[in-house]
Design a protein around this motif. Structure first.
Motif, PDB file in Angstrom:
ATOM      1  N   LEU A  74       0.874  -1.180   0.000  1.00  0.00           N
ATOM      2  CA  LEU A  74       0.000   0.000   0.000  1.00  0.00           C
ATOM      3  C   LEU A  74       0.906   1.223   0.000  1.00  0.00           C
ATOM      4  O   LEU A  74       1.819   1.306   0.827  1.00  0.00           O
ATOM      5  N   ASP A  75       0.658   2.169  -0.883  1.00  0.00           N
ATOM      6  CA  ASP A  75       1.403   3.432  -0.873  1.00  0.00           C
ATOM      7  C   ASP A  75       0.378   4.518  -0.533  1.00  0.00           C
ATOM      8  O   ASP A  75      -0.441   4.912  -1.362  1.00  0.00           O
ATOM      9  N   ASP A 132       1.282  -6.807   2.480  1.00  0.00           N
ATOM     10  CA  ASP A 132       2.480  -7.133   3.272  1.00  0.00           C
ATOM     11  C   ASP A 132       3.064  -5.894   3.946  1.00  0.00           C
ATOM     12  O   ASP A 132       3.520  -5.946   5.084  1.00  0.00           O
ATOM     13  N   VAL A 133       3.092  -4.793   3.216  1.00  0.00           N
ATOM     14  CA  VAL A 133       3.743  -3.571   3.720  1.00  0.00           C
ATOM     15  C   VAL A 133       2.908  -2.356   3.320  1.00  0.00           C
ATOM     16  O   VAL A 133       2.328  -2.326   2.228  1.00  0.00           O
ATOM     17  N   ALA A 134       2.847  -1.362   4.200  1.00  0.00           N
ATOM     18  CA  ALA A 134       2.242  -0.065   3.848  1.00  0.00           C
ATOM     19  C   ALA A 134       3.317   1.009   3.944  1.00  0.00           C
ATOM     20  O   ALA A 134       4.107   1.016   4.891  1.00  0.00           O
ATOM     21  N   LEU A 135       3.344   1.895   2.958  1.00  0.00           N
ATOM     22  CA  LEU A 135       4.266   3.037   2.991  1.00  0.00           C
ATOM     23  C   LEU A 135       3.469   4.287   3.347  1.00  0.00           C
ATOM     24  O   LEU A 135       2.424   4.551   2.733  1.00  0.00           O
ATOM     25  N   LEU A 136       3.948   5.025   4.328  1.00  0.00           N
ATOM     26  CA  LEU A 136       3.361   6.345   4.621  1.00  0.00           C
ATOM     27  C   LEU A 136       4.542   7.317   4.608  1.00  0.00           C
ATOM     28  O   LEU A 136       5.139   7.631   5.638  1.00  0.00           O
ATOM     29  N   VAL A 146       7.041   4.560   7.949  1.00  0.00           N
ATOM     30  CA  VAL A 146       6.668   5.978   8.100  1.00  0.00           C
ATOM     31  C   VAL A 146       7.941   6.796   7.932  1.00  0.00           C
ATOM     32  O   VAL A 146       8.943   6.521   8.596  1.00  0.00           O
ATOM     33  N   SER A 147       7.905   7.795   7.049  1.00  0.00           N
ATOM     34  CA  SER A 147       9.139   8.570   6.872  1.00  0.00           C
ATOM     35  C   SER A 147       8.885  10.065   7.003  1.00  0.00           C
ATOM     36  O   SER A 147       7.746  10.536   6.956  1.00  0.00           O
TER      37      SER A 147
END
Ligand SMILES: C[S@@+](CC[C@H](N)C(=O)[O-])C[C@H]1O[C@@H](n2cnc3c(N)ncnc32)[C@H](O)[C@@H]1O
Length: 272
Positions: free
Chosen positions: A128-129, A191-195, A224-225
């Protein structure tokens, strides 16, 4: 939180006026509606609430945006994909990624960025982006496996349409969705979410929204970045400030948090 719904005439009036402007015509109705509602409660006056809504939208959206020619961008991409050359595709993506500050700042670290993150999360088969901006164009640097699913979300409808055309060119299903992630946290299993570089923006929309979003997500890892520079380009001790604020936000959660520091971005990988 309460999002669009009900018949609140003054809120509708503000939403209509804001969405009629060139600057905000692409923004998700839910987003404008919930800000207008809050500004109206705050000011109790239509004119002041309209001004407040525009000013809030500028703070978290307008200030980051530059007018972009999506038709030109898609025809450059189309030409690059037709060459079949990986380096031509990457060069064209780089040119487009330069058009948004968040991805422009990521360009110098792209070669190491996902490799380091996937070391902690594993290479995702589904991703997820969230509040993606133009970041899906960094796809070539992600090295996702064949058949991977890339779900992208943003409040800008023109950007979402562009990203779906990009996904099709890249041989991926067009899974970019026009959605406000504060109003409607995505419930897709992945599997992974990017925030990436969006938590401060979400906190300006609604305090505590990052934590509520992280709690609602159905992914075992969330990345989270934070930018290490302000919009004006000055550093102003931002990494230390973001790290303090983020760790304070996470302190009551049972999650494991790992930190990665890149030249232009501070990254936290949360294992839930
Ligand atoms: C600072 S940019 C970051 C873009 C991208 N994540 C990156 O790091 O390259 C913020 C993005 O979040 C989107 N955005 C802001 N608020 C949002 C919300 N509530 N729901 C979904 N997208 C949002 C904006 O349209 C913009 O594309």
């Amino acid at each position: 939180m309460q999002c669009m719904g009900g018949a609140v005439t003054d809120v509708d009036e503000i939403v209509r006026t804001v969405l009629a402007t060139r600057k905000y015509r692409s923004v998700c109705l839910d987003t404008v509606w919930q800000i207008a509602r809050r500004e109206l409660v705050r000011h109790g006056d239509l004119k002041k609430a309209l001004k407040g809504t525009k000013s809030r939208l500028h703070q978290f959206y307008g200030a980051f945006e530059r007018e972009m020619d999506y038709e030109a961008a898609i025809s450059h991409l189309d030409a690059a994909f037709k060459t079949g050359s990986g380096s031509a595709i990457e060069e064209t993506c780089r040119e487009i990624l330069r058009m948004h500050q968040s991805t422009a700042e990521r360009l110098p670290i792209l070669d190491e960025f996902y490799a380091a993150i996937w070391t902690l999360t594993g290479v995702p088969h589904s991703l997820l982006d969230l509040a993606c901006g133009l970041n899906p164009l960094t796809l070539s640097w992600m090295h996702l496996p064949v058949g991977a699913q890339y779900f992208a979300f943003d409040i800008d409808v023109r950007r979402i349409a562009f990203l779906n055309r990009f996904f099709l060119l890249a041989g991926f299903p067009p899974l970019a969705t026009w959605q406000d992630i504060v109003c409607h946290p995505p419930q897709t299993n992945a599997d992974v979410a990017l925030l990436l570089k969006t938590s401060p923006t979400l906190e300006r929309q609604e305090k505590g929204s990052t934590r509520r979003l992280l709690q609602a997500l159905k992914t075992p890892f969330v990345v989270v970045s934070f930018s290490v520079k302000s919009l004006g380009g000055r550093e102003k001790g931002m990494p230390a400030h973001y790290e303090r604020a983020f760790l304070a936000m996470m302190k009551d959660e049972p999650w494991q948090v790992s930190k990665l520091t890149f030249e232009t971005e501070l990254v936290f990988v949360i294992g839930k």
